[in-house]
Enzyme design. Structure first.
Site, short mmCIF file in Angstrom:
data_model
loop_
_atom_site.label_atom_id
_atom_site.label_comp_id
_atom_site.label_asym_id
_atom_site.label_seq_id
_atom_site.Cartn_x
_atom_site.Cartn_y
_atom_site.Cartn_z
N LYS A 87 -4.40 140.46 -88.46
CA LYS A 87 -4.71 139.36 -87.60
C LYS A 87 -5.61 138.39 -88.12
O LYS A 87 -6.71 138.62 -88.92
CB LYS A 87 -5.35 139.60 -86.45
CG LYS A 87 -5.04 138.97 -85.10
CD LYS A 87 -5.52 139.60 -83.74
CE LYS A 87 -5.41 138.65 -82.46
NZ LYS A 87 -5.66 139.46 -81.25
N GLU A 109 -1.62 147.28 -66.26
CA GLU A 109 -2.16 147.11 -65.06
C GLU A 109 -1.86 147.94 -63.90
O GLU A 109 -2.58 148.48 -62.94
CB GLU A 109 -1.79 145.54 -64.64
CG GLU A 109 -2.62 144.71 -65.38
CD GLU A 109 -1.86 144.04 -66.51
OE1 GLU A 109 -2.27 143.28 -67.27
OE2 GLU A 109 -0.78 144.58 -66.73
N ARG A 143 1.32 141.89 -61.69
CA ARG A 143 2.07 142.95 -62.43
C ARG A 143 1.72 144.21 -61.77
O ARG A 143 2.80 145.14 -61.73
CB ARG A 143 1.70 143.16 -63.94
CG ARG A 143 1.79 141.66 -64.65
CD ARG A 143 1.20 141.64 -66.06
NE ARG A 143 1.96 142.78 -66.89
CZ ARG A 143 2.77 142.35 -67.79
NH1 ARG A 143 2.92 141.11 -67.94
NH2 ARG A 143 3.46 143.13 -68.85
#
Length: 640
Positions: A285, A371, A399
């Site tokens: 990244k 979640e 979600r």
């Protein structure tokens, strides 16, 4: 930097068709130019930087090898798609990223045929790519489904649900696991690249197929044993046993920045009859930009910045961010209450849980992009007497709605929901807006729903939630900085279901829920200037309603206007239902509800979004005047 980077090769590439005309030995230069262009563009607009830098070579290789857009490329989440947008006909607009009227910061179907599936929530890519693959297979059309999913997104169960159902797609489905945190992969290099090329080659697969046909002529036990032996032998070397068990042919890990490794493997997979295939690619990244590489979060999300130094344009100070007020308040409360703990789903800094975790590391839990698990985990903690705070963005709590209903509300468990990013969120647009939580929570029995008007109210609500053990309780607050009010040292335990009168009037009553309170007060000033005496109430609670205050205001005012940063079905709907049930509108009372419009609003500056939504002070004034059936010039007539 005042001039844009020189990109002579990239200048010749408008679409992937142009890219595929290049020689392979030109792709390194193209990738370098693509990276420079992306850094310069994000320096101008702000946005997600580190994730896109990590997939420059991978993006180039995919579009070079596969036949996009016939092959449907689905980026999971989509915040890493800026290089993809540059290569797919949108380079001329790349410096409008996340701006009003500009390109979305995520993939978007309406933007380009190269964005076959819109995304912004994670872990959906494999399911969607499988849908494309199977649709083309059933229709007898060419076209694969290609999903690029990060290792973080693989922490969500939906990714595994999709893989568990992918076998029928065969070689039409390709999943590329972009492992950019080294959370899965061992070190990669020449040996693993050689192995990846070998096990994806037609020669190897041909021999494998021949061996499989021969072994089938042996006993079933021997056949199954040989198949497992081969699978586990490759799994021991490459780490892919889990994916093999889910029905995928695993290839990797390979260096995602080495085009000499990437291109041959992708070509082998493209030309293979074997599938579905999972290619494990390891990337870095922030790759290729030192400030991002050296940053703890790899410059995941950035403001506008100086490309040369990497220095981000900082805000000029001002009030603290709401999430930090929450995190610091909760940490202080936990100093004296050992039952308090905090759960977040991969967003510790975004929710302020990082502040809590610093003070109470053993009581903070980051469950990853999960979640559903996070909410039920909190329910278990609450059932055993803890005081859990599930700190989750409004858009992400969607979600886990079944868990909120079934595991928390039905059982009346005292889970505390700290709902960040309530209302509109600016540059992240409709995918991250917190438009629906009032509606989807206030409809549930047992649920208490609060909304903070400012940072002091947020601190009081955090304390109130900590002390509330009678069932689930939620409090919502917006993105960004507070209003600048002082947070008192001694916090107040709010009376459940009771609002407050902010200013007294006699003709117009504005019932505000949440952070529109400042606009409501401005509107009251303007109405007073027009001769309309105005009451402003901060409702504090969407559920239970302060019915005593509402009835009193409805019986003593000519016009009642509700204002909230949520979709239809929230405060206004509940107030209207109460008024109807009690017959409060039978005598001619004028009631108006102001809420977010019934559209998904695109990205823009927050103040412009609220202007478009019609929720600023002038809109409140116009709503009142319209209810009184006069314009501002006719106020005297209306008063008479």
């Amino acid at each position: 930097m005042t001039t844009r980077p020189k990109t002579p090769l990239l200048d010749t590439v408008a679409t992937p068709d142009d890219l595929r005309k290049l020689e392979k030995d030109q792709l390194r230069q193209l990738s370098d130019e693509l990276r420079a262009e992306m850094i310069d563009a994000v320096g101008t607009t702000g946005g997600h930087l580190g994730s896109g830098l990590g997939v420059v070579e991978l993006t180039t290789a995919i579009h070079y090898v596969f036949d996009t857009p016939t092959d449907k490329l689905v980026w999971d989440v989509g915040h890493q798609c800026y290089p993809h947008k540059i290569l797919t006909g949108r380079r001329d607009r790349i410096r409008t990223l996340r701006q009003g009227g500009g390109l979305s910061g995520f993939t978007k179907r309406a933007e380009s045929e190269y964005d076959p599936f819109g995304a912004a929530h994670s872990s959906t890519s494999i399911s969607a790519a499988l849908g494309f693959a199977m649709a083309n297979k059933m229709l007898g059309k060419p076209g694969r489904g290609i999903a690029v999913i990060g290792d973080g997104a693989m922490s969500a169960g939906m990714a595994y649900e999709a893989m568990n159902n992918a076998e029928q797609a065969g070689n039409r489905l390709v999943v590329i696991l972009n492992d950019n945190d080294m959370s899965i992969a061992p070190p990669v290099g020449g040996l693993s690249a050689y192995l990846a090329r070998t096990v994806s080659s037609s020669e190897y697969l041909g021999l494998r197929s021949l061996a499989s046909r021969i072994s089938k002529k042996l006993s079933r036990k021997v056949h199954d044993g040989l198949e497992k032996a081969e699978e586990y032998a490759r799994g021991m070397v490459t780490g892919g046993t889990l994916f093999e068990e889910l029905g995928f042919y695993y290839v990797g890990p390979i260096d995602g920045h080495n085009l000499d490794h990437l291109i041959p493997v992708l070509e082998n997979v493209r030309d293979s009859e074997q599938g579905p295939v999972l290619i494990h690619v390891v990337t870095q990244k922030g790759k290729g930009y030192a400030p991002a590489e050296n940053s703890a979060d790899k410059y995941h999300g950035v403001a506008k910045f100086d490309v040369v130094t990497g220095e981000q344009k900082k805000s000029t100070g001002g009030p603290p961010a709401y999430q930090n007020v929450f995190g610091e308040t909760l940490a202080k409360l936990a100093d004296s209450d050992p039952r308090i703990c905090a759960i977040t789903a991969a967003m510790p800094s975004g929710t302020g849980v990082d502040k809590f975790a610093k003070a109470h590391p053993d009581k903070a839990f980051d469950v990853g992009i999960a979640e559903q698990h996070g909410v039920t985990f909190a329910a278990g903690l609450a059932a055993e007497g803890m005081r859990p705070f599930a700190a989750i963005y409004s858009t992400f709590l969607q979600r886990a709605y079944d868990q909120v209903v079934h595991d928390v509300a039905i059982q009346n468990l005292p889970v505390r929901f700290a709902i960040d990013r309530a209302g509109l969120v600016g540059a992240d647009g409709c995918t991250h807006a917190g438009a629906f939580d009032i509606t989807y929570l206030a409809t549930l029995p047992n649920m208490v729903v609060m909304a903070a008007a400012d940072e002091a109210e947020l601190a009081h609500m955090t304390y109130t939630a900590a002390e509330y053990d009678d069932g689930p309780i939620a409090f919502r607050y917006p993105r960004g900085a507070g209003t600048g009010v002082e947070i008192p040292e001694q916090l107040e335990k709010l009376e459940i279901g009771k609002g407050r009168i902010v200013r007294e009037g006699s003709k117009v009553a504005i019932l505000s829920l949440g952070a529109r309170l400042e606009e409501a007060k401005k509107a009251a000033d303007q109405l007073e200037a027009k001769g309309l005496s105005t009451t402003v109430a901060d409702m504090r609670f969407a559920k239970p309603l302060d019915t005593q205050m509402i009835e009193k205001l409805m019986r003593s005012h000519d016009v009642v206007v509700t204002v909230e940063e949520g979709a239809v079905g929230g405060l206004g709907a509940h107030v209207l239902t109460f008024a109807s049930d009690e017959g409060l509108t039978d005598a001619g009372l004028k009631v108006r509800t102001m809420r977010l419009p019934d559209v998904f609003q695109d990205q823009d500056a927050p103040e412009k979004q609220y202007d478009e939504a019609g929720l600023n002070a002038p809109h409140i004034v116009d709503t009142v005047l319209s209810a009184l059936r006069h314009n501002s010039a006719g106020v005297e007539e209306a008063r008479a």
